[in-house]
Design an enzyme around this catalytic site. Structure first.
Site, mmCIF file in Angstrom:
data_model
loop_
_atom_site.group_PDB
_atom_site.id
_atom_site.type_symbol
_atom_site.label_atom_id
_atom_site.label_comp_id
_atom_site.label_asym_id
_atom_site.label_seq_id
_atom_site.Cartn_x
_atom_site.Cartn_y
_atom_site.Cartn_z
ATOM 1 N N ASP A 1 -5.411 -3.526 -2.455
ATOM 2 C CA ASP A 1 -4.393 -3.197 -1.472
ATOM 3 C C ASP A 1 -3.705 -4.431 -0.879
ATOM 4 O OD1 ASP A 1 -3.205 -2.279 1.090
ATOM 5 O OD2 ASP A 1 -4.257 -0.411 0.631
ATOM 6 N N SER B 1 0.829 -1.204 0.000
ATOM 7 C CA SER B 1 0.000 0.000 0.000
ATOM 8 C C SER B 1 0.869 1.263 0.000
ATOM 9 C CB SER B 1 -0.965 -0.042 1.190
ATOM 10 O OG SER B 1 -1.992 0.899 1.036
#
Length: 260
Positions: free
Chosen positions: A154, A42
């Site tokens: 993510d 991320s």
């Protein structure tokens, strides 16, 4: 490389809290601790990827202080996410000079999750900007990114701090930076708060059963910062810097032991 040892760093997820990674990297540079490989999940993939690209830290730090959500947000009709992600990708292509991962000065890997198969995906080749875009696709917030015939979200869904990936890349010493999740004790005001709080609650539960198996673990005190706090960039960077300074004796001790 330090005294013949390959130093790897795993940069964790945490949205705006991840700006603390910049402070950690600052300390390593000041102490001439060369980073030989980076893996990020991320926001960790964003900071790590830009750093591996050769962008000077002073520029990354300045950029972090100036950027706001308007620069990387393009609201869309909510089918698979609230934010389309095209503005973020364009931003990443500019800042990375459209480089391919194979062109980077430091070996790099971005961690993502195949949302249709529940599989961990490690991206080590192809366009850097696309790898980061995939790794930063917060479920429900950003539209998942279709990349290499996979629908990716993510990386924090499966691996918030990708220590195992850095080990697989060949690191002798692994430094992990965990920017944590927000303390859940705040009034919910909008849909974004609901989604981010949900994600943070799930991560809190997962952390009870998952240990970060690194040689050194740096944990800046960021529990009171939300995922939206881009306007607190200087504070996050400073907290990362302090945490890395506090961990420096342990880092040097581990390096000396491994050399022996």
């Amino acid at each position: 490389m330090v005294n013949g040892l390959k130093i790897g760093i795993a940069l964790g997820a945490g949205a705006a809290r991840g700006l603390a990674h910049i402070g950690v990297l600052e300390v390593l540079e000041e102490e001439d601790i060369e980073v030989d490989m980076v893996a990020g999940s991320s926001i960790g993939s964003l900071i790590g990827g830009i750093y591996a690209c050769g962008v000077p830290l002073r520029y990354i730090k300045g950029l972090a202080s100036e950027i706001n959500w308007d620069h990387i947000t393009d609201i869309t009709f909510p089918r698979k996410g609230l934010i389309k992600g095209d503005k973020l990708l364009s931003f990443l292509e500019i800042i990375t000079s459209n480089k391919d991962i194979s062109e980077l000065e430091i070996p790099f890997a971005a961690v993502a999750c195949d949302i249709e198969k529940g599989e961990l995906i490690v991206i080590k080749d192809g366009p850097l900007a696309k790898a980061i875009r995939a790794s930063t696709s917060i479920p429900g917030i950003y539209v998942p990114y279709f990349y290499k015939n996979r629908l990716l979200v993510d990386g924090a869904v499966l691996d918030r701090v990708p220590v195992s990936i850095v080990k697989e890349m060949g690191a002798d010493v692994v430094i992990a930076v965990d920017v944590g999740v927000k303390n859940i004790n705040k009034k919910v005001n909008n849909m974004f708060d609901v989604l981010f709080n949900t994600f943070d609650i799930m991560q809190h539960e997962m952390d009870k059963y998952r240990k970060i198996e690194s040689d050194i673990l740096i944990r800046p005190d960021l529990g009171y910062y939300s995922s939206f706090d881009l306007d607190r960039a200087e504070h996050c960077i400073q907290l990362g810097y302090r945490a890395a300074r506090d961990s420096l004796p342990e880092i040097m001790k581990i390096i000396e032991e491994r050399v022996e």
